[in-house]
Scaffold this motif. Structure first.
Motif, PDB file in Angstrom:
ATOM      1  N   ARG A  30       0.838  -1.203   0.000  1.00 22.59           N
ATOM      2  CA  ARG A  30       0.000   0.000   0.000  1.00 22.59           C
ATOM      3  C   ARG A  30       0.881   1.264   0.000  1.00 22.59           C
ATOM      4  N   GLY A  31       0.529   2.209  -0.863  1.00 23.25           N
ATOM      5  CA  GLY A  31       1.258   3.468  -0.962  1.00 23.25           C
ATOM      6  C   GLY A  31       2.550   3.399  -1.739  1.00 23.25           C
ATOM      7  N   GLY A  65      -0.299   8.988  -1.127  1.00 25.05           N
ATOM      8  CA  GLY A  65      -0.629   7.685  -0.550  1.00 25.05           C
ATOM      9  C   GLY A  65      -1.310   6.733  -1.503  1.00 25.05           C
ATOM     10  N   THR A 123      -1.573   3.988  -4.224  1.00 21.77           N
ATOM     11  CA  THR A 123      -0.692   2.936  -4.722  1.00 21.77           C
ATOM     12  C   THR A 123      -0.647   3.020  -6.242  1.00 21.77           C
TER      13      THR A 123
END
Length: 325
Positions: A39-40, A196, A198
């Motif tokens: 994630r991110g 943030g 992805t």
């Protein structure tokens, strides 16, 4: 839990050949690749044309069914629950397709906001926010037919973000864009990743992957041949030296002799404008300049330089070891 999980992914096509006597053969576009994206993270799939990057990304966004293997995006199986995946991801592809040229940038975004189910009371605020982010504020009422390629690609990114996707897939976003537009586009992608979101990016531009990606998977011939951070990939060739020799003529006939020299680990010829450039990599602490020049005796030469290895050198070495068609 990783946002994207790919395990032993394969995709086989049945290609038809011949005009009079038609025959069929199987083509393995993707041959058992596995990777995960956190994630991110801004994750890059780096590889030459025809390596399987676009086929992979189309399977991830449910446009193609895999022949075998598994894909999970945000915890959902991309094969059995495609609607759940589609509603949560965005997709931006390179080129000029996918926009209505006779409409303004604003009207394009309003149209796609309706298609993506963005609530009517949120649309204008969301569109304004995205226009500001991609640098098109003040140009949104102009027709898209008057936009440069870079502007169109930034509008593509705004379109892909309208429904606030948790994952954005960018397939060769800077292809065909001039250097200034490509730089602006990279700035936009970097700013997006910092919020943030992805991002999975496919590209065959080494400097783009080096400057943007947290991690990179190098794909060639439908297989992942290496993965890691840009620094880790560069580390594969960091302990050597690179000699570049500009050749005004043909260096192809000297390649075997250069490759046979003591200390030479790889050698290849690149076309650069009116000249060829012989790129020779050697082991740490070994200067092969003099013996390389000896192999080129009688050929008109230009610039001769020694430098440190780059991500491009690692890429060429990794991809060059594969049988890529």
């Amino acid at each position: 839990m990783p946002v994207i999980e790919v395990a032993d992914l394969r995709r086989t096509y049945h290609a038809k050949t011949g005009i009079r006597r038609r025959s069929s053969r199987e083509v393995e576009a993707v041959r058992g690749i596995s990777f995960e994206v956190e994630r991110g993270e801004l994750f890059g799939l780096l590889g030459p044309n025809g390596a399987g990057k676009t086929t992979t990304i189309k399977m991830l966004i449910t446009l193609l069914l895999p022949t075998s293997g598994s894909i999970r995006v945000l915890g959902f199986d991309a094969v059995t629950t495609p609607r759940e995946v589609r509603s949560r991801v965005g997709y931006v592809f390179g080129g000029d397709r996918g926009l209505y040229e006779r409409l303004s940038g604003l009207d394009n975004l309003r149209y796609f906001a309706q298609l993506y189910g963005v609530p009517a009371h949120e649309q204008m605020a969301r569109i304004g926010e995205l226009l500001e982010m991609v640098g098109l504020s003040g140009r949104e009422r102009e027709r898209v037919e008057g936009y440069s390629r870079g502007m169109r690609q930034r509008l593509h990114i705004a379109r892909g973000l309208l429904h606030r996707p948790e994952v954005l897939f960018l397939d060769e976003p800077s292809i065909g864009i001039d250097p200034v537009g490509a730089r602006e586009l990279r700035d936009t992608v970097a700013a997006l990743a910092s919020t943030g979101t992805t991002v999975l990016l496919t590209t065959h531009y080494m400097f783009e992957a080096d400057s943007l990606c947290d991690r990179i998977a190098v794909i060639a011939g439908g297989q992942i041949v290496a993965h890691g951070t840009p620094a880790e990939l560069k580390g594969r060739v960091a302990d050597g030296n690179v000699v570049e020799v500009e050749v005004f003529g043909s260096a192809e006939g000297s390649l075997d002799a250069v490759r046979a020299l003591t200390g030479v680990s790889s050698a290849l010829v690149e076309e650069r404008g009116q000249a060829q450039v012989l790129v020779v990599r050697s082991g740490p602490g070994i200067d092969v300049t003099a013996p390389v020049l000896g192999c080129l005796s009688g050929i008109p030469l230009g610039r001769v330089a020694m430098r440190e290895p780059t991500l491009e050198d690692a890429y060429v070495e990794l991809v060059g070891a594969q049988d890529v068609t």
